[in-house]
Write a protein that holds these residues in place. Structure first.
Motif, PDB file in Angstrom:
ATOM      1  N   VAL A  37       0.911  -1.272   0.148  1.00 35.56           N
ATOM      2  CA  VAL A  37       0.033   0.034   0.053  1.00 35.56           C
ATOM      3  C   VAL A  37       0.905   1.213   0.040  1.00 35.56           C
ATOM      4  O   VAL A  37       1.859   1.177   0.419  1.00 35.56           O
ATOM      5  CB  VAL A  37      -0.889  -0.067   1.247  1.00 35.56           C
ATOM      6  N   GLN A  38       0.407   2.301  -0.499  1.00 36.72           N
ATOM      7  CA  GLN A  38       0.957   3.619  -0.596  1.00 36.72           C
ATOM      8  C   GLN A  38       0.847   4.212   0.646  1.00 36.72           C
ATOM      9  O   GLN A  38       0.092   4.156   1.428  1.00 36.72           O
ATOM     10  CB  GLN A  38       0.698   4.462  -1.750  1.00 36.72           C
ATOM     11  N   PRO A  39       1.968   4.977   1.029  1.00 35.73           N
ATOM     12  CA  PRO A  39       2.058   5.848   2.276  1.00 35.73           C
ATOM     13  C   PRO A  39       0.725   6.665   2.368  1.00 35.73           C
ATOM     14  O   PRO A  39      -0.007   7.294   1.321  1.00 35.73           O
ATOM     15  CB  PRO A  39       3.095   7.004   2.057  1.00 35.73           C
ATOM     16  N   GLY A  40       0.036   6.667   3.335  1.00 37.68           N
ATOM     17  CA  GLY A  40      -1.277   7.278   3.616  1.00 37.68           C
ATOM     18  C   GLY A  40      -2.533   6.394   3.282  1.00 37.68           C
ATOM     19  O   GLY A  40      -3.755   6.673   3.613  1.00 37.68           O
ATOM     20  N   GLY A  41      -2.060   5.133   2.778  1.00 37.92           N
ATOM     21  CA  GLY A  41      -3.044   4.275   2.391  1.00 37.92           C
ATOM     22  C   GLY A  41      -3.800   3.516   3.857  1.00 37.92           C
ATOM     23  O   GLY A  41      -3.266   3.812   4.973  1.00 37.92           O
TER      24      GLY A  41
END
Length: 124
Positions: free
Chosen positions: A11-15
């Motif tokens: 998952v991307q950061p903030g996800g």
């Protein structure tokens, strides 16, 4: 008799991700449940826990306000909702069950049940 952890991924950061810990062969509602994580080259740490008696929850400081632990007794499952994920959350996550709340959170000794890990990778 086993615990099954699932829901990890990239998952991307903030996800967000939701991890599930499902028991087979025993009833989770009679146990305190904890989520732990171990990053490469680091010691295992307790991330969160939920008490079997009154639903009291515990979170390590680094995840407070971002992670939420919950249980669905009908599904014999405990969840860890992880929002606002950061690269430093990257680790293999494990769930565990134990009748002792203090042993679950504070002891590095054996616990009654451990699930296999599920890998969470937070990266862009």
């Amino acid at each position: 008799v086993q615990l099954q952890a699932s829901g990890g991924g990239l998952v991307q950061p903030g996800g967000s991700l939701r991890l599930s810990c499902t028991a087979s062969g025993f009833t989770l509602q009679y146990y305190n449940i904890g989520w732990f994580r171990q990053a490469a080259g680091k010691e295992r740490e307790v991330v969160s826990g939920i008490n079997k008696n009154d639903g009291t929850t515990y979170y390590t400081d680094s995840v407070k306000g971002r992670f939420t632990i919950s249980r669905d007794n009908a599904k014999n499952t405990v969840y860890l909702q992880m929002n606002g994920l950061k690269p430093e959350d990257t680790a293999t996550y494990f769930c565990a069950a134990d009748p002792s709340w203090t042993r679950l959170l504070y002891s590095k000794g054996p616990l009654d049940y451990w699930g296999q890990g599920t890998l969470v990778t937070v990266s862009s």
